[in-house]
Design an enzyme around this catalytic site. Structure first.
Site, short mmCIF file in Angstrom:
data_model
loop_
_atom_site.label_atom_id
_atom_site.label_comp_id
_atom_site.label_asym_id
_atom_site.label_seq_id
_atom_site.Cartn_x
_atom_site.Cartn_y
_atom_site.Cartn_z
N SER A 175 5.09 9.04 -1.42
CA SER A 175 5.87 9.09 -2.66
C SER A 175 5.61 7.87 -3.55
O SER A 175 5.80 7.94 -4.77
CB SER A 175 7.37 9.20 -2.34
OG SER A 175 7.79 8.09 -1.59
N PHE A 190 0.85 -1.19 0.00
CA PHE A 190 0.00 0.00 0.00
C PHE A 190 0.88 1.25 0.00
O PHE A 190 1.73 1.43 0.87
CB PHE A 190 -0.90 0.00 1.24
CG PHE A 190 -1.79 1.22 1.34
CD1 PHE A 190 -2.91 1.33 0.54
CD2 PHE A 190 -1.48 2.26 2.21
CE1 PHE A 190 -3.74 2.45 0.61
CE2 PHE A 190 -2.30 3.38 2.30
CZ PHE A 190 -3.43 3.49 1.50
N GLU A 195 13.48 3.09 1.21
CA GLU A 195 12.67 3.64 2.29
C GLU A 195 13.28 3.40 3.66
O GLU A 195 12.61 3.02 4.59
CB GLU A 195 11.25 3.04 2.24
CG GLU A 195 10.58 3.14 0.90
CD GLU A 195 10.44 4.57 0.37
OE1 GLU A 195 10.74 5.52 1.12
OE2 GLU A 195 10.08 4.72 -0.80
#
Ligand code: BEZ
Length: 190
Positions: A29, A25, A100
């Protein structure tokens, strides 16, 4: 269905993924910077969460001396957050885990699709016990910090502008994001 995962090489036998495909999900960004292979994507919603610019960015949109502000998800029992779910191969997560870093971890949560179907998916979120956490501030203070920050991925304001434009295009209403964008407009009129 179109397979957008072009990392497979025709004619070459690859070792099978030890894990199945998974839904990821995206709420920030990942809505506009889709530089990873995906198999399928669908509009999706998560219940009990909202976007907040409460996470610091030392390595993408700021520096340790002048951190930027980026999104995380905060628990909010009566709220929902709309985004995009990407079905990806498990190995793609390794690439995204690197992109990330800086306080984000993967969590599993239920996803709702617009046809009423549900699935379990993963998302990246930063919790307040991470070292880059900044926490709440007024929209004006957040916009001011965003305006002053720039990192290896570019100016922090580009992250906000691209996000807000994408949410508008997707017809997703987000009062927090749009309030900060309005403050940024006030600080730097066109
Ligand atoms: C996202 O767009 O889902 C996302 C937000 C923050 C960190 C990583 C991913």
């Amino acid at each position: 269905m179109i397979d957008h995962d072009d990392t497979t090489v025709p004619g070459v036998s690859q070792s099978a993924d030890p894990l199945p495909d998974t839904w990821l999900f995206g709420y920030g960004s990942l809505l506009y910077k889709v530089d990873f292979p995906w198999l399928e994507r669908r509009a999706a919603r998560i219940h009990g969460w909202q976007r907040r610019f409460w996470q610091g960015s030392h390595d993408h949109r700021g520096t340790p001396e002048s951190p930027g502000r980026v999104l995380t998800l905060i628990e909010a029992p009566d709220q929902a957050c709309d985004g995009i779910a990407y079905r990806i191969r498990a190995r793609t997560l390794r690439q995204l885990d690197i992109r990330e870093k800086n306080g984000y971890q993967r969590f599993e949560l239920p996803l709702w699709f617009d046809d009423g179907q549900r699935a379990s998916g993963l998302t990246y979120l930063a919790r307040k016990d991470n070292e880059a956490w900044l926490g709440p501030a007024s929209p004006a203070a957040i916009a001011e910090q965003i305006l002053g920050a720039r990192g290896p991925s570019g100016p922090n304001r580009d992250y906000l502008r691209q996000l807000a434009a994408t949410l508008r295009r997707m017809r997703i209403e987000d009062a927090h994001v749009f309030a900060i964008e309005r403050e940024l407009d006030r600080l730097m009129p066109a």
